[in-house]
Design a protein around this motif. Structure first.
Motif, PDB file in Angstrom:
ATOM      1  N   THR A 452       0.828  -1.271   0.034  1.00 22.14           N
ATOM      2  CA  THR A 452       0.102   0.096   0.065  1.00 22.14           C
ATOM      3  C   THR A 452       0.958   1.234  -0.018  1.00 22.14           C
ATOM      4  O   THR A 452       0.698   2.379  -0.767  1.00 22.14           O
ATOM      5  CB  THR A 452      -1.079  -0.040   1.423  1.00 22.14           C
ATOM      6  OG1 THR A 452      -1.885  -1.277   1.385  1.00 22.14           O
ATOM      7  CG2 THR A 452      -1.865   1.305   1.297  1.00 22.14           C
ATOM      8  N   LEU A 453       1.930   1.250   0.764  1.00 24.51           N
ATOM      9  CA  LEU A 453       2.859   2.094   0.748  1.00 24.51           C
ATOM     10  C   LEU A 453       3.600   2.741  -0.443  1.00 24.51           C
ATOM     11  O   LEU A 453       3.305   3.849  -1.028  1.00 24.51           O
ATOM     12  CB  LEU A 453       3.950   2.138   1.857  1.00 24.51           C
ATOM     13  CG  LEU A 453       4.846   3.465   1.930  1.00 24.51           C
ATOM     14  CD1 LEU A 453       4.359   4.492   2.458  1.00 24.51           C
ATOM     15  CD2 LEU A 453       6.094   2.731   3.159  1.00 24.51           C
ATOM     16  N   ILE A 454       3.739   1.610  -1.080  1.00 28.35           N
ATOM     17  CA  ILE A 454       4.732   1.929  -2.366  1.00 28.35           C
ATOM     18  C   ILE A 454       3.568   2.397  -3.481  1.00 28.35           C
ATOM     19  O   ILE A 454       3.875   3.255  -4.374  1.00 28.35           O
ATOM     20  CB  ILE A 454       4.935   0.421  -2.825  1.00 28.35           C
ATOM     21  CG1 ILE A 454       6.436  -0.075  -2.018  1.00 28.35           C
ATOM     22  CG2 ILE A 454       5.600   0.445  -4.326  1.00 28.35           C
ATOM     23  CD1 ILE A 454       7.453   0.949  -1.876  1.00 28.35           C
ATOM     24  N   ARG A 455       2.365   1.808  -3.456  1.00 33.06           N
ATOM     25  CA  ARG A 455       1.361   2.261  -4.518  1.00 33.06           C
ATOM     26  C   ARG A 455       0.672   3.727  -4.103  1.00 33.06           C
ATOM     27  O   ARG A 455       0.854   4.678  -5.190  1.00 33.06           O
ATOM     28  CB  ARG A 455       0.060   1.290  -4.479  1.00 33.06           C
ATOM     29  CG  ARG A 455       0.239  -0.048  -4.812  1.00 33.06           C
ATOM     30  CD  ARG A 455       0.337  -0.034  -6.210  1.00 33.06           C
ATOM     31  NE  ARG A 455      -0.890   0.313  -6.844  1.00 33.06           N
ATOM     32  CZ  ARG A 455      -1.694  -0.740  -7.266  1.00 33.06           C
ATOM     33  NH1 ARG A 455      -1.542  -1.925  -7.301  1.00 33.06           N
ATOM     34  NH2 ARG A 455      -2.749  -0.269  -8.189  1.00 33.06           N
ATOM     35  N   LEU A 456       1.018   4.055  -2.768  1.00 37.10           N
ATOM     36  CA  LEU A 456       0.653   5.557  -2.510  1.00 37.10           C
ATOM     37  C   LEU A 456       1.607   6.406  -2.881  1.00 37.10           C
ATOM     38  O   LEU A 456       1.382   7.371  -3.526  1.00 37.10           O
ATOM     39  CB  LEU A 456       0.472   5.451  -1.040  1.00 37.10           C
ATOM     40  CG  LEU A 456       0.452   7.066  -0.379  1.00 37.10           C
ATOM     41  CD1 LEU A 456      -0.995   7.653  -0.965  1.00 37.10           C
ATOM     42  CD2 LEU A 456       0.252   6.944   1.225  1.00 37.10           C
ATOM     43  N   LEU A 457       2.901   5.980  -2.840  1.00 33.55           N
ATOM     44  CA  LEU A 457       4.118   6.878  -3.220  1.00 33.55           C
ATOM     45  C   LEU A 457       4.066   6.881  -4.672  1.00 33.55           C
ATOM     46  O   LEU A 457       4.305   7.951  -5.269  1.00 33.55           O
ATOM     47  CB  LEU A 457       5.342   6.368  -2.711  1.00 33.55           C
ATOM     48  CG  LEU A 457       5.699   6.312  -1.125  1.00 33.55           C
ATOM     49  CD1 LEU A 457       6.907   5.601  -0.850  1.00 33.55           C
ATOM     50  CD2 LEU A 457       5.696   7.780  -0.859  1.00 33.55           C
ATOM     51  N   ILE A 458       3.759   5.943  -5.456  1.00 36.49           N
ATOM     52  CA  ILE A 458       3.666   5.903  -6.899  1.00 36.49           C
ATOM     53  C   ILE A 458       2.676   6.971  -7.377  1.00 36.49           C
ATOM     54  O   ILE A 458       2.922   7.908  -8.027  1.00 36.49           O
ATOM     55  CB  ILE A 458       3.382   4.625  -7.423  1.00 36.49           C
ATOM     56  CG1 ILE A 458       4.692   3.722  -7.384  1.00 36.49           C
ATOM     57  CG2 ILE A 458       3.097   4.541  -8.873  1.00 36.49           C
ATOM     58  CD1 ILE A 458       4.332   2.243  -7.632  1.00 36.49           C
ATOM     59  N   GLN A 459       1.360   6.802  -6.596  1.00 36.43           N
ATOM     60  CA  GLN A 459       0.207   7.809  -6.857  1.00 36.43           C
ATOM     61  C   GLN A 459       0.682   9.100  -6.587  1.00 36.43           C
ATOM     62  O   GLN A 459       0.390  10.312  -7.058  1.00 36.43           O
ATOM     63  CB  GLN A 459      -0.731   7.432  -6.008  1.00 36.43           C
ATOM     64  CG  GLN A 459      -1.523   6.227  -6.574  1.00 36.43           C
ATOM     65  CD  GLN A 459      -2.090   5.971  -7.815  1.00 36.43           C
ATOM     66  OE1 GLN A 459      -2.572   7.271  -8.244  1.00 36.43           O
ATOM     67  NE2 GLN A 459      -2.065   4.984  -8.758  1.00 36.43           N
ATOM     68  N   VAL A 460       1.612   9.543  -5.619  1.00 35.23           N
ATOM     69  CA  VAL A 460       1.929  10.954  -5.005  1.00 35.23           C
ATOM     70  C   VAL A 460       2.953  11.368  -6.131  1.00 35.23           C
ATOM     71  O   VAL A 460       2.869  12.547  -6.487  1.00 35.23           O
ATOM     72  CB  VAL A 460       2.497  10.688  -3.643  1.00 35.23           C
ATOM     73  CG1 VAL A 460       3.290  12.156  -3.306  1.00 35.23           C
ATOM     74  CG2 VAL A 460       1.532  10.496  -2.629  1.00 35.23           C
ATOM     75  N   LYS A 461       3.835  10.465  -6.551  1.00 35.41           N
ATOM     76  CA  LYS A 461       4.801  10.953  -7.597  1.00 35.41           C
ATOM     77  C   LYS A 461       3.968  11.441  -8.862  1.00 35.41           C
ATOM     78  O   LYS A 461       4.638  12.462  -9.186  1.00 35.41           O
ATOM     79  CB  LYS A 461       5.565   9.596  -8.083  1.00 35.41           C
ATOM     80  CG  LYS A 461       6.721   9.979  -8.973  1.00 35.41           C
ATOM     81  CD  LYS A 461       7.891  10.837  -8.459  1.00 35.41           C
ATOM     82  CE  LYS A 461       9.039  10.784  -9.606  1.00 35.41           C
ATOM     83  NZ  LYS A 461      10.035  11.699  -9.043  1.00 35.41           N
ATOM     84  N   ARG A 462       3.205  10.826  -9.099  1.00 40.22           N
ATOM     85  CA  ARG A 462       2.447  11.221 -10.353  1.00 40.22           C
ATOM     86  C   ARG A 462       0.880  12.131 -10.125  1.00 40.22           C
ATOM     87  O   ARG A 462       0.216  12.109 -10.989  1.00 40.22           O
ATOM     88  CB  ARG A 462       2.087  10.094 -11.237  1.00 40.22           C
ATOM     89  CG  ARG A 462       1.086   8.966 -10.647  1.00 40.22           C
ATOM     90  CD  ARG A 462       0.559   7.914 -11.572  1.00 40.22           C
ATOM     91  NE  ARG A 462       1.815   6.904 -11.836  1.00 40.22           N
ATOM     92  CZ  ARG A 462       1.684   5.540 -12.056  1.00 40.22           C
ATOM     93  NH1 ARG A 462       0.399   5.234 -11.965  1.00 40.22           N
ATOM     94  NH2 ARG A 462       2.569   4.843 -12.525  1.00 40.22           N
ATOM     95  N   LEU A 463       0.867  12.631  -8.850  1.00 40.86           N
ATOM     96  CA  LEU A 463      -0.320  13.029  -8.269  1.00 40.86           C
ATOM     97  C   LEU A 463      -0.742  14.548  -9.108  1.00 40.86           C
ATOM     98  O   LEU A 463      -1.761  14.526  -9.559  1.00 40.86           O
ATOM     99  CB  LEU A 463      -0.167  13.410  -6.741  1.00 40.86           C
ATOM    100  CG  LEU A 463      -1.525  14.097  -6.146  1.00 40.86           C
ATOM    101  CD1 LEU A 463      -2.746  13.242  -6.384  1.00 40.86           C
ATOM    102  CD2 LEU A 463      -1.091  14.331  -4.865  1.00 40.86           C
ATOM    103  N   GLN A 464       0.241  15.179  -9.404  1.00 44.01           N
ATOM    104  CA  GLN A 464       0.230  16.470 -10.070  1.00 44.01           C
ATOM    105  C   GLN A 464      -0.727  16.415 -11.324  1.00 44.01           C
ATOM    106  O   GLN A 464      -1.657  16.904 -11.887  1.00 44.01           O
ATOM    107  CB  GLN A 464       1.317  17.447 -10.177  1.00 44.01           C
ATOM    108  CG  GLN A 464       0.957  18.857 -10.554  1.00 44.01           C
ATOM    109  CD  GLN A 464       0.153  19.569  -9.474  1.00 44.01           C
ATOM    110  OE1 GLN A 464       0.265  19.450  -8.327  1.00 44.01           O
ATOM    111  NE2 GLN A 464      -0.811  20.274  -9.912  1.00 44.01           N
ATOM    112  N   LYS A 465       0.004  15.496 -12.205  1.00 47.28           N
ATOM    113  CA  LYS A 465      -0.603  14.932 -13.477  1.00 47.28           C
ATOM    114  C   LYS A 465      -1.778  14.403 -13.530  1.00 47.28           C
ATOM    115  O   LYS A 465      -2.725  14.524 -14.232  1.00 47.28           O
ATOM    116  CB  LYS A 465       0.823  13.992 -14.190  1.00 47.28           C
ATOM    117  CG  LYS A 465       1.694  14.987 -14.702  1.00 47.28           C
ATOM    118  CD  LYS A 465       2.623  13.982 -15.559  1.00 47.28           C
ATOM    119  CE  LYS A 465       3.724  14.879 -15.910  1.00 47.28           C
ATOM    120  NZ  LYS A 465       4.714  14.035 -16.888  1.00 47.28           N
TER     121      LYS A 465
END
Length: 933
Positions: A452-465
């Motif tokens: 879940t943490l990894i998926r969250l960080l991935i989502q945060v990485k691309r969050l602005q787009k």
């Protein structure tokens, strides 16, 4: 026995049934069947009233009169002069008619068999003293009636009391018809009791079913049941042991008068504070009335009197309402309105609550899937996320237990639990521990949390787009809806549009939720960095770090209106058009005579017409429906000549840069890098949150218009009394009505019932946090204790500072947003605010808010507009009075009440002056004494 067909007693009255003799007579028959001592009695049956009406040819007049009063009562349930006048006419008709000879003969014969008198004459209406409706105090009784003429007069007065305004309104309110009431009348041997009172076989306040509450006074029971006299109160358990005794100062009592009737007399001094009953008497009375209640199968309200050392029972009725007993074995819930009351202020309608619970559940479920939470766990967790909110007496609350359960789906629960509590401004922290798991279950959980943490960080990485794609997709989906055409759309089309908005907007809302999750985590991290740096006044530094972002989506509507006002200020004709007449007249004048300026207003309404106070409540009337708010704000701004849109946000960037530089100096190299990254994250997510929440406001506005149109369609076919009654239905009830699954298709009475119930909630103030066990609405204390006199007299108040600055001035206490159109340089005081309040902020010199946190909308907007603000001040609305002068520090959150300080200062000065005068007098007296010596 049966004296004749109009007068019955004992078993004959029991056999005749309540429909013939009324509730009070049936209660006496019950008592006799239980073998208790009851004064001799009989009942004049309800048919006697019917004969009285028929013999005077009153049927038609009474029927039409009752029907007219029933209609008036439906239109005005609380009563009206027309109802009082009509009821008086009906009573006069009953009283002026002669009692039929057959009834006179029957009553005289009955009195002869009861004895020489005096008699008690008591109304016994059909439906009275029932398990559901007591009619307590609605009809009349007449005691110590000594002659036959007195008894007959009292008989008519008992009949007439069924036509009093209060009795008729009570009858209509509980669903009674408009037919001729059936009223029996009890004739009873009058017992001149030395002590009288009532026994509740279950405590009416605590709800204890094993306690009897006895209320007693000297003399007759009339002074007790009528509330005229003070009473002793004894609490005795069903075994006869006295639990408590509160002996009153019984200054008066009611006794039989020498003529017919009763009189109130003073109690002899030596008896005023003397117990009416001994412990032996209270014990016997409690055991006996508890036995009666057990035999009758329900808690009873029993009237009794003590004469010549013997207890007599005068009547009994079921207790129609008792508080629910607290449950000791049910689940514990904690409901808290921190932060959520900002969005759903005050009483919220059923449609809004059911809509919010449903939409939030769908969005959160989709977000769980995006973050890679396994599908079985998502399905298992659905009942939790669909119950993140509770509705308590019309108010929306967070169900903290379920929020904590959801936080457990993410890594570092304990840390983020604290961050969540600070983010929402939780005043009282609720304890909620993780369940202990077996070793292998813990391993599996850690593995799942890592994913879940990894998926969250991935989502945060691309969050602005992702957010930008969401915003663009929102605009496309939004533009596909013809809002102007909703008013004419069919019910089928409107239901299709609900599904369309859900599919194209709601189910794609995961990015804003992930942004909010990251906001929770990043603000918590920034707070810990600031607090760990040892910097002076970390709270003020933290606030400055989050400020200075320029024009946020939440401040844009205010800037737009201030810009329009600045433009109008240079044009005398335009200023006059705005300020003259009513807001409605001004709006029409601008549309007609100042088309270009009106286009600016129309642009505001199109962009921000849904951004109003209470914007997330579907029942709120918005600027789209009533544009007068825009005119009122323009008038306020025109009255403030120094208001300049270019200067509203000036200076915040400097404060931010200064705070950031100060923090970096105190951190080592690794933490400086983490602080810069965290600060960028916080500022980005705050900016994105405000942008997304404006879209949320527009989405709710879209739903509002669709549901309003559904209300129109339902009203057109008679399913609702008026279109806005749709807000008193739930989402599911509307869907079921459309799909053919409705358990009731006549929605008007349902909406009417809820509308009346929710209106009663408006007068209440509830606690900020409510702890319940078991069934939430069953046996739990839900109301708020009054603020103590000590708290109201507090000279100093403390909250959370949100923007620094020392402010002194008079306050404007705003309890209803509709009354908050002009602040005139005062300090705004409110229970909570939402983004829709922002246009008011430029006209205030400071803001004090009872609820909220440093990241609530009022705090965010106030920082951007550089308005000193304090939030989270307990009991603020109960303590400060309108126009009271205060001084407060927006940095420290400290508030001083100046007028109270002045009063205290005057009191101290007066006390000092008095002490000095006394000292001088003593000195003079001593000098005189020495001179004489």
């Amino acid at each position: 026995m049966e004296l004749n067909r109009l007068v019955l007693t004992g078993e004959a009255a029991w056999a005749a049934g309540e429909a013939n003799v009324g509730g009070k007579a049936l209660g006496l028959a019950r008592l006799q069947r239980e073998g208790v001592r009851v004064p001799s009695w009989c009942v004049v049956c309800a048919d006697a009233l019917a004969q009285h009406v028929a013999s005077a040819n009153l049927e038609s007049a009474l029927e039409s009169g009752l029907e007219r009063l029933a209609q008036l009562a439906r239109e005005n349930p609380t009563g009206a002069p027309e109802i009082e006048q009509g009821a008086e006419e009906l009573r006069s008709a009953i009283l002026s008619a002669s009692v039929p000879p057959a009834v006179v003969t029957a009553v005289e014969e009955a009195c002869g068999k009861l004895g020489a008198g005096p008699f008690a004459v008591r109304s016994s209406m059909v439906g009275e003293d029932s398990a559901s409706h007591s009619f307590a105090g609605q009809l009349e009784s007449y005691l110590s009636q000594r002659s036959g003429e007195d008894v007959l007069a009292s008989l008519k007065r008992c009949w007439a009391s069924a036509f009093s305004t209060r009795a008729l309104l009570y009858r209509f309110r509980i669903g009674g018809d408009a037919g001729l009431p059936r009223v029996g009348v009890v004739l009873q041997e009058m017992i001149a009791g030395e002590v009288s009172g009532v026994a509740f076989t279950a405590h009416p306040v605590t709800g204890r079913r094993d306690h009897v509450l006895l209320a007693a006074n000297w003399g007759l029971g009339e002074g007790v049941v009528g509330g005229e006299c003070s009473t002793d109160e004894y609490v005795v358990d069903h075994a006869g042991s006295e639990v408590s005794a509160a002996v009153a100062d019984k200054e008066s009592s009611v006794v039989s008068s020498a003529a017919s009737g009763t009189e109130t007399i003073e109690v002899a001094t030596e008896r005023r504070e003397q117990r009416c009953l001994s412990t032996a008497q209270t014990g016997w009375l409690a055991k006996e009335t508890a036995r009666i209640a057990a035999s009758l199968g329900s808690p009873q309200d029993v009237e009794w009197t003590l004469a010549g050392g013997e207890f007599y029972f005068l009547q009994t009725r079921p207790i129609t309402s008792l508080p629910a007993l607290p449950e000791t074995d049910g689940p514990v819930n904690v409901f808290d309105n921190s932060n959520v009351q900002e969005s759903y202020c005050g009483v919220t309608t059923p449609l809004t609550f059911s809509f919010v619970a449903q939409v939030h559940g769908r969005i959160f479920t989709q977000t769980m899937r995006v973050l890679g939470i396994p599908e079985p766990l998502v399905r298992e967790h659905e009942p939790v996320v669909y119950n993140h909110f509770g509705l308590v007496r019309g108010r929306v609350y967070y169900n903290l237990k379920n929020w904590y359960r959801s936080l457990m789906l993410f890594p570092s629960y304990e840390r983020h639990k604290g961050d969540f509590e600070k983010l929402i401004g939780l005043e009282e922290v609720a304890e909620f521990k993780q369940q202990e798991l077996p070793f292998f279950a813990r391993l599996r959980r850690r593995g799942r949390l890592f994913v879940t943490l990894i998926r969250l960080l991935i989502q945060v990485k691309r969050l602005q787009k992702t957010l930008e794609r969401f915003w663009a997709g929102f605009e496309l989906a939004y533009e596909r809806i013809d809002r102007a055409g909703l008013k004419q759309a069919s019910l089928s089309r409107l239901m299709e549009l609900l599904e369309q908005v859900d599919e194209e907007i709601i189910q794609k809302w995961q990015a804003p939720i992930i942004n909010d999750l990251w906001l929770l985590m990043s603000t918590g991290r920034l707070r810990r960095l600031v607090e760990g740096s040892g910097i002076e006044d970390p709270e003020a530094v933290l606030l400055n770090l989050m400020g200075g972002q320029g024009e946020l989506a939440s401040t844009a509507p205010t800037i737009h209106l201030v810009t329009l006002a600045q433009r109008a200020r240079t044009d005398a004709a335009l200023t006059e058009a705005i300020t003259e007449g009513s807001p409605e007249q001004a709006f029409e004048r601008l549309r007609r005579d100042h088309a270009e300026f009106h286009e600016g207003i129309a642009e505001y309404i199109e962009r921000y017409g849904d951004r109003v106070m209470g914007e997330l409540k579907l029942e709120t009337v918005t600027v789209r429906e009533d544009p007068s708010f825009v005119i009122e704000m323009l008038r306020n701004y025109l009255a403030s000549p120094d208001l300049d849109p270019s200067k509203l946000l000036e200076g915040e960037q400097d404060a931010h840069q200064e705070a950031a530089a100060s923090l970096m100096k105190r951190l080592g190299a690794p933490k400086r890098w983490l602080a810069r990254w965290t600060l960028r994250s916080v500022r980005a997510v705050v900016f994105n949150r405000e942008a997304s929440r404006l879209l949320r406001t527009r989405t709710f506005g879209l739903y509002r218009d669709i549901y309003r149109a559904i209300g129109d369609r339902l009203h057109e076919v008679g399913r609702l009394d008026e279109p806005r009654d749709v807000f008193y239905l739930s989402v599911r009830e509307i869907e079921d009505y459309f799909r053919g699954q409705a358990v009731s298709t006549d929605l008007a009475p349902l909406a009417r019932l809820r509308k009346a119930e929710f209106a009663t909630f408006e007068q209440e103030r509830l606690p900020n946090q409510i702890l319940t066990r078991g069934a939430v609405y069953h046996g739990n204390e839900l109301t708020r204790s009054p603020v103590t006199a000590e708290a109201k007299a507090s000279q100093s108040l403390q909250g959370t500072g949100c923007y620094p600055g020392i402010v002194e001035g008079a306050v404007r206490v705003v309890r209803d947003p509709k009354d908050a159109t002009s602040l005139g340089g005062r300090i705004l005081v409110a229970e909570r605010t939402d983004p829709g309040w922002a246009p008011l902020f430029p006209t205030t010199i400071g803001i004090l808010i009872e609820r909220g946190s440093t990241l609530s909308h009022s705090a965010v907007i106030a920082r951007e507009l550089r308005i000193p603000t304090v939030v989270g001040i307990p009991d603020l609305m109960d303590i400060l009075a309108d126009e009271e002068r205060v001084r407060f520090d927006g940095g420290s959150g400290h508030v001083e009440r100046l007028e109270l300080e002045l009063e205290l200062g005057k009191a101290e000065a007066e006390a000092e002056a008095e002490a000095e005068a006394e000292a001088e007098a003593e000195a003079e007296a001593e000098a005189e004494a020495e001179a004489e010596a």
